[in-house]
Design a protein around this motif. Structure first.
Motif, mmCIF file in Angstrom:
data_model
loop_
_atom_site.group_PDB
_atom_site.id
_atom_site.type_symbol
_atom_site.label_atom_id
_atom_site.label_comp_id
_atom_site.label_asym_id
_atom_site.label_seq_id
_atom_site.Cartn_x
_atom_site.Cartn_y
_atom_site.Cartn_z
ATOM 1 N N VAL A 1 7.588 -34.486 -51.111
ATOM 2 C CA VAL A 1 8.065 -35.547 -52.018
ATOM 3 C C VAL A 1 7.318 -35.477 -53.346
ATOM 4 O O VAL A 1 7.901 -35.637 -54.426
ATOM 5 N N ARG A 2 6.012 -35.174 -53.284
ATOM 6 C CA ARG A 2 5.253 -35.037 -54.544
ATOM 7 C C ARG A 2 5.858 -33.935 -55.422
ATOM 8 O O ARG A 2 5.967 -34.065 -56.633
ATOM 9 N N LEU A 3 6.271 -32.846 -54.788
ATOM 10 C CA LEU A 3 6.874 -31.756 -55.557
ATOM 11 C C LEU A 3 8.160 -32.226 -56.221
ATOM 12 O O LEU A 3 8.441 -31.878 -57.370
ATOM 13 N N VAL A 4 8.934 -33.061 -55.513
ATOM 14 C CA VAL A 4 10.154 -33.607 -56.113
ATOM 15 C C VAL A 4 9.775 -34.430 -57.347
ATOM 16 O O VAL A 4 10.355 -34.267 -58.420
ATOM 17 N N LEU A 5 8.764 -35.268 -57.185
ATOM 18 C CA LEU A 5 8.324 -36.121 -58.312
ATOM 19 C C LEU A 5 7.790 -35.277 -59.462
ATOM 20 O O LEU A 5 7.818 -35.699 -60.624
ATOM 21 N N GLU A 6 7.335 -34.080 -59.157
ATOM 22 C CA GLU A 6 6.827 -33.196 -60.219
ATOM 23 C C GLU A 6 7.936 -32.373 -60.854
ATOM 24 O O GLU A 6 7.699 -31.496 -61.681
ATOM 25 N N GLY A 7 9.182 -32.622 -60.372
ATOM 26 C CA GLY A 7 10.322 -31.969 -61.024
ATOM 27 C C GLY A 7 10.808 -30.711 -60.343
ATOM 28 O O GLY A 7 11.610 -29.970 -60.897
ATOM 29 N N VAL A 8 10.349 -30.468 -59.123
ATOM 30 C CA VAL A 8 10.867 -29.309 -58.387
ATOM 31 C C VAL A 8 12.153 -29.739 -57.674
ATOM 32 O O VAL A 8 12.228 -30.852 -57.142
ATOM 33 N N ALA A 9 13.146 -28.876 -57.690
ATOM 34 C CA ALA A 9 14.446 -29.221 -57.091
ATOM 35 C C ALA A 9 14.300 -29.375 -55.568
ATOM 36 O O ALA A 9 13.643 -28.553 -54.915
ATOM 37 N N ILE A 10 14.912 -30.422 -55.049
ATOM 38 C CA ILE A 10 14.853 -30.703 -53.607
ATOM 39 C C ILE A 10 15.349 -29.519 -52.806
ATOM 40 O O ILE A 10 14.698 -29.062 -51.860
ATOM 41 N N GLN A 11 16.480 -28.962 -53.217
ATOM 42 C CA GLN A 11 17.043 -27.843 -52.456
ATOM 43 C C GLN A 11 16.077 -26.666 -52.428
ATOM 44 O O GLN A 11 15.946 -25.969 -51.421
ATOM 45 N N GLU A 12 15.376 -26.445 -53.551
ATOM 46 C CA GLU A 12 14.448 -25.314 -53.630
ATOM 47 C C GLU A 12 13.274 -25.530 -52.676
ATOM 48 O O GLU A 12 12.795 -24.612 -52.031
ATOM 49 N N ILE A 13 12.838 -26.779 -52.581
ATOM 50 C CA ILE A 13 11.727 -27.079 -51.659
ATOM 51 C C ILE A 13 12.155 -26.791 -50.217
ATOM 52 O O ILE A 13 11.480 -26.086 -49.472
ATOM 53 N N ASP A 14 13.304 -27.313 -49.848
ATOM 54 C CA ASP A 14 13.783 -27.096 -48.473
ATOM 55 C C ASP A 14 14.069 -25.624 -48.209
ATOM 56 O O ASP A 14 13.700 -25.093 -47.156
ATOM 57 N N ASN A 15 14.672 -24.956 -49.160
ATOM 58 C CA ASN A 15 14.947 -23.525 -48.963
ATOM 59 C C ASN A 15 13.658 -22.734 -48.788
ATOM 60 O O ASN A 15 13.579 -21.806 -47.999
ATOM 61 N N SER A 16 12.633 -23.126 -49.520
ATOM 62 C CA SER A 16 11.353 -22.399 -49.430
ATOM 63 C C SER A 16 10.754 -22.514 -48.032
ATOM 64 O O SER A 16 10.345 -21.514 -47.448
ATOM 65 N N LEU A 17 10.722 -23.732 -47.510
ATOM 66 C CA LEU A 17 10.114 -23.896 -46.172
ATOM 67 C C LEU A 17 11.015 -23.275 -45.105
ATOM 68 O O LEU A 17 10.526 -22.762 -44.096
ATOM 69 N N GLU A 18 12.304 -23.275 -45.314
ATOM 70 C CA GLU A 18 13.192 -22.590 -44.356
ATOM 71 C C GLU A 18 12.988 -21.080 -44.449
ATOM 72 O O GLU A 18 13.029 -20.373 -43.449
ATOM 73 N N SER A 19 12.678 -20.599 -45.630
ATOM 74 C CA SER A 19 12.430 -19.148 -45.742
ATOM 75 C C SER A 19 11.131 -18.780 -45.023
ATOM 76 O O SER A 19 10.962 -17.648 -44.577
ATOM 77 N N PHE A 20 10.231 -19.751 -44.875
ATOM 78 C CA PHE A 20 8.998 -19.501 -44.107
ATOM 79 C C PHE A 20 9.333 -19.436 -42.610
ATOM 80 O O PHE A 20 8.657 -18.787 -41.834
ATOM 81 N N GLY A 21 10.403 -20.135 -42.233
ATOM 82 C CA GLY A 21 10.823 -20.092 -40.830
ATOM 83 C C GLY A 21 11.005 -21.463 -40.212
ATOM 84 O O GLY A 21 11.330 -21.574 -39.034
ATOM 85 N N MET A 22 10.772 -22.553 -41.023
ATOM 86 C CA MET A 22 11.014 -23.895 -40.478
ATOM 87 C C MET A 22 12.519 -24.060 -40.238
ATOM 88 O O MET A 22 13.323 -23.591 -41.030
ATOM 89 N N PRO A 23 12.904 -24.733 -39.159
ATOM 90 C CA PRO A 23 14.337 -24.860 -38.851
ATOM 91 C C PRO A 23 15.081 -25.671 -39.904
ATOM 92 O O PRO A 23 16.254 -25.466 -40.156
ATOM 93 N N VAL A 24 14.358 -26.608 -40.539
ATOM 94 C CA VAL A 24 15.006 -27.426 -41.567
ATOM 95 C C VAL A 24 13.921 -27.787 -42.583
ATOM 96 O O VAL A 24 12.729 -27.869 -42.227
ATOM 97 N N GLY A 25 14.296 -27.925 -43.837
ATOM 98 C CA GLY A 25 13.309 -28.206 -44.873
ATOM 99 C C GLY A 25 12.704 -29.603 -44.713
ATOM 100 O O GLY A 25 13.291 -30.475 -44.059
ATOM 101 N N PRO A 26 11.556 -29.869 -45.333
ATOM 102 C CA PRO A 26 10.860 -31.147 -45.155
ATOM 103 C C PRO A 26 11.634 -32.346 -45.678
ATOM 104 O O PRO A 26 11.597 -33.424 -45.093
ATOM 105 N N ILE A 27 12.370 -32.159 -46.779
ATOM 106 C CA ILE A 27 13.099 -33.307 -47.340
ATOM 107 C C ILE A 27 14.273 -33.647 -46.428
ATOM 108 O O ILE A 27 14.530 -34.796 -46.075
ATOM 109 N N LYS A 28 14.973 -32.625 -45.989
ATOM 110 C CA LYS A 28 16.102 -32.821 -45.066
ATOM 111 C C LYS A 28 15.588 -33.449 -43.775
ATOM 112 O O LYS A 28 16.209 -34.341 -43.195
#
Ligand code: T1G
Length: 704
Positions: free
Chosen positions: A505-532
């Motif tokens: 959420v802090r990254l969202v507040l810092e202007g990072v796109a929500i989808q990019e955050i979730d895609n990043s953690l899913e690319s690490f291997g998480m089943p679903v991104g943190p925001i989702k």
């Protein structure tokens, strides 16, 4: 004592495998020499016309190759040779001129199925314990005892691929349906029928036209390409084994058997030395150890459980009710405060049991007996006899304390256990007003209960060991993998999840796109991104827990602006169709709801284009560091429990081995450096756990 016994009667050799002092039969170096001498005896005895192979164990035919050997193999070459060795052992059966029959009763997995594939006939018992499969993919491997090569030549290609890519274990009847076994009989006559098959002589098995067609290149390529698409969508290419299986099967079907077997051995060799396979083998042994772990350090034992009460018939309560009547085979009294709520909960259980009937996984009489264990109530009638009462109502401490008082008043002299499904309220708080705090325990299930494998049992400071052990035993009967943690705000799984989500959420507040955050953690291997994930768990639930953790840990888990604005806009996530994501008809949660940015006051969202690596480190190291704090503070009993808890409860990528194995794989010096950098840049919330600093100082890991 021998592993194999050989009896010869009327020209038929009966070979029985029964590994002494072990619950399982496994193919190992110990069994190899005996196996080969038995085969030599049979090969040289011209009076024989047939051989039957069976197990002397009640519910186990053969559980495959000895997995512990894999931990001793270091090179691809050694792994290749081990596969070739197994091929050679099994080929000795295939080369016998006499008729051979495998009599399968109990688990027949991996090398067990591969051994049975070289027999002329396979006869299986209809026992529930007869489960037939090739689970190697779950160890990051491919079937390396001939399974990758022979299975698609015995059963239709799609069925063979499904078995190899999922590790699914088939019942005997399902195995017969796809042509994997020739007959299914009662276990009492299994050996007789197997002996009768000898008289049939060697079969002249011709693949049907459909199977031949399926193996022809254009059709095969199509089937394989469809399977590959499915694998990629599920694994995003993070798991080498399923892709290697597809490639090996595809190329092997165009080769002679010998060449295909050699290709299989090469593939097995490549996979065995991958870090992913090493971690999966670690997970196998960790979960196997957990099966034997009572959850307490004393010799206290679980008490028998025959009646369970569940308070609250919502999603969690109904799910708990289902796994208890279905898997634990225990009666359940389900209580709610409204007729509608109770009816909905009962219907939820009914629907799950109906699904099993419709999928022919149970018979009608079993459906009836499961449902007969479930009764509902709007009051406490019928709870007097409960051995355990599990509350699954909303997170209100005073409500839970009132329920404790109600149950204590009801149970009289009966030592009823009160279990709370709270995800963050300290057990000691729930027990604070109890007459018998020793009988209060946490049983934290994950939603949906019928699907999520983990149960986190939490012992309060006053919880008696026999109570904890009983909760653990009940969880295992419910089919759960159980870890026991000590009491504290957020216990373990919730506590590590909150900093992880809040950093996103802090990254969202810092202007990072929500989808990019979730895609990043899913690319690490998480089943679903943190925001989702926040949308799915419930933004209100998460917000409530952050407050609890901030009260406990201060600026190590600080509050952040933004979430309260989201709640003020009545956004609770998926459950009320309004969250960070858009749940309208044409999005159904697939797209971010762009209006969220103005709600939380972010201008020009997406302006901050941090790299994926930075996003992953910021969010993931929040979880890793908190996990280390949990181990350091004794919330976790072991790094093993922390890894299993994160993998089975939070979807932490299993190919990493879990947070602690992952930190060990990075090296704690590296982990310390990353955290110190984040601490310097972002403040106290990244203050490295002292345990990490100490282990790094000693050049140690969590497991070394
Ligand atoms: N190798 C070594 N040990 C095994 C084992 C195996 N295959 N299977 C079980 N054990 C041990 C387990 O560690 C435990 O030991 C004890 O048996 C009881 O197990 C070439 C390469 C069979 C369904 O993946 O799924 O063949 O801790 O508590 O709950 O292609 O064990 O008591 O000392 O789990 O009744 C493929 C793995 C191997 C099956 C029984 N086979 N095992 O479950 O008992 S790879 C598997 C299981 C292979 C070939 C490839 C389960 C089970 P201890 P348990 P359970």
């Amino acid at each position: 004592m021998a592993i194999f016994t050989l009896e010869k009667n009327n020209g038929i050799a009966l070979v029985t495998m029964d590994t002494p002092d072990s619950p399982q039969n496994v193919l190992s170096e110990a069994s190899q020499s005996e196996y080969e001498s038995i085969l030599a005896d049979i090969r040289n005895d011209n009076s024989l016309k047939g051989m039957v192979f069976a197990s002397g164990k009640k519910d186990v035919f053969l559980a495959g190759a000895d997995i512990s050997i894999f931990q001793t193999i270091e090179t691809q070459e050694q792994a290749y040779e081990s596969s070739k060795l197994l091929h050679g052992m099994l080929q000795q059966v295939a080369d016998l001129p006499i008729t051979t029959v495998a009599a399968i009763n109990g688990v027949c997995l991996g090398g067990g199925l591969e051994l049975s594939l070289v027999f002329d006939y396979r006869v299986a018992s209809d026992s529930k314990s007869t489960r037939i499969g090739v689970p190697e993919v779950q160890l990051g491997l491919l079937p390396g005892g001939g399974g990758t090569t022979r299975l698609p030549r015995v059963v239709p290609l799609p069925d063979a691929l499904d078995m190899m890519l999922t590790g699914r274990q088939l019942s005997a009847s399902r195995a017969k349906k796809i042509g994997l076994v020739d007959e299914v009989v009662a276990s009492s006559i299994l050996l007789d029928v197997a002996h009768n098959y000898v008289a049939k002589g060697k079969p002249n098995r011709k693949s049907g036209f459909k199977d031949r067609l399926m193996r022809m290149s254009p059709v095969r390529q199509f089937v394989i390409s469809q399977a590959r698409k499915k694998v990629m969508s599920q694994t995003k290419g993070k798991y080498p084994a399923p892709l290697k299986i597809l490639d090996t099967v595809n190329r092997g079907l165009a080769m002679s058997l010998d060449k295909a077997l050699d290709l299989e051995a090469k593939g097995f060799g490549e996979l065995l030395v991958t870090p992913e396979s090493k971690q999966f083998v670690n997970i196998f042994f960790a979960t196997t150890d957990l099966k034997k772990d009572t959850g307490v350090d004393s010799d206290a034992t679980a008490r028998p459980i025959s009646n369970v009460g569940v308070l609250g018939a919502g999603l969690m309560g109904a799910g708990i009710g289902y796994v208890t009547v279905d898997k634990a085979k225990t009666t359940v009294r389900l209580k709610d405060i409204s007729v509608e709520g109770l009816a909905k909960g009962m219907a939820y259980v009914g629907k799950l049991v109906d699904k099993k009937l419709n999928r022919r996984r149970i018979k009608p009489h079993q459906h009836q007996s499961i449902m007969a264990r479930l009764t509902g109530s709007l009051d406490y009638r019928g709870f007097k006899n409960s051995d355990v009462v599990i509350e699954a109502v909303f997170e209100d401490l005073s409500l839970k304390q009132r329920m404790v008082a109600d149950i204590e008043a009801l149970s009289g002299n009966k030592e009823t256990i009160f279990a709370t499904n709270t995800s963050a309220i300290p057990i000691d708080d729930v027990a604070a007003t109890a007459k018998h705090p020793e009988r209060i325990v946490g049983m934290h299930y994950f939603s949906p209960v019928e699907k999520m494998p983990l149960l986190e049992v939490i012992s309060g400071t006053k919880t008696a060991d026999w109570v904890t052990a009983t909760a653990v035993e009940l969880g295992k009967k419910q089919g759960k993998t159980v870890i026991v943690v000590n009491d504290g705000p957020g216990f373990y799984t919730t506590r590590v999840l909150v900093p992880y989500n809040m950093e996103a959420v802090r990254l969202v507040l810092e202007g990072v796109a929500i989808q990019e955050i979730d895609n990043s953690l899913e690319s690490f291997g998480m089943p679903v991104g943190p925001i989702k994930l926040m949308d799915e768990v419930g933004i209100d639930v998460g917000a409530h827990i952050v407050v609890t953790l901030n009260q406990a840990f201060g600026d190590r888990i600080p509050l952040i602006d933004g979430v309260d604005k989201v709640l003020a806009d009545e956004r609770m996530g998926k459950k009320n169709g309004k969250g960070f994501y858009d749940y309208s008809e044409d999005s159904k949660g697939k797209r971010v709801d762009q209006s969220i940015y103005s709600v939380i006051g972010v201008e020009n969202p997406g302006r901050n284009e941090l790299s994926r690596q930075v996003i992953i480190e910021r969010v993931l190291f929040s979880m890793l560091n908190e996990a280390a704090y949990c181990l350091q503070e004794g919330i976790l009993r072991s790094a093993r429990d922390g890894d299993i808890g994160a993998i089975f409860g939070l979807g932490f990528p299993p190919f990493t081995g879990g947070p602690f194995r992952y930190m060990d794989s990075l090296g704690l010096t590296e982990v310390r450096a990353k955290l110190e950098g984040l601490h310097a840049e972002h403040g106290q919330r990244f203050k490295p756990a002292q345990l990490i600093l100490d282990l790094a100082e000693q050049s140690k890991g969590f497991y070394s």
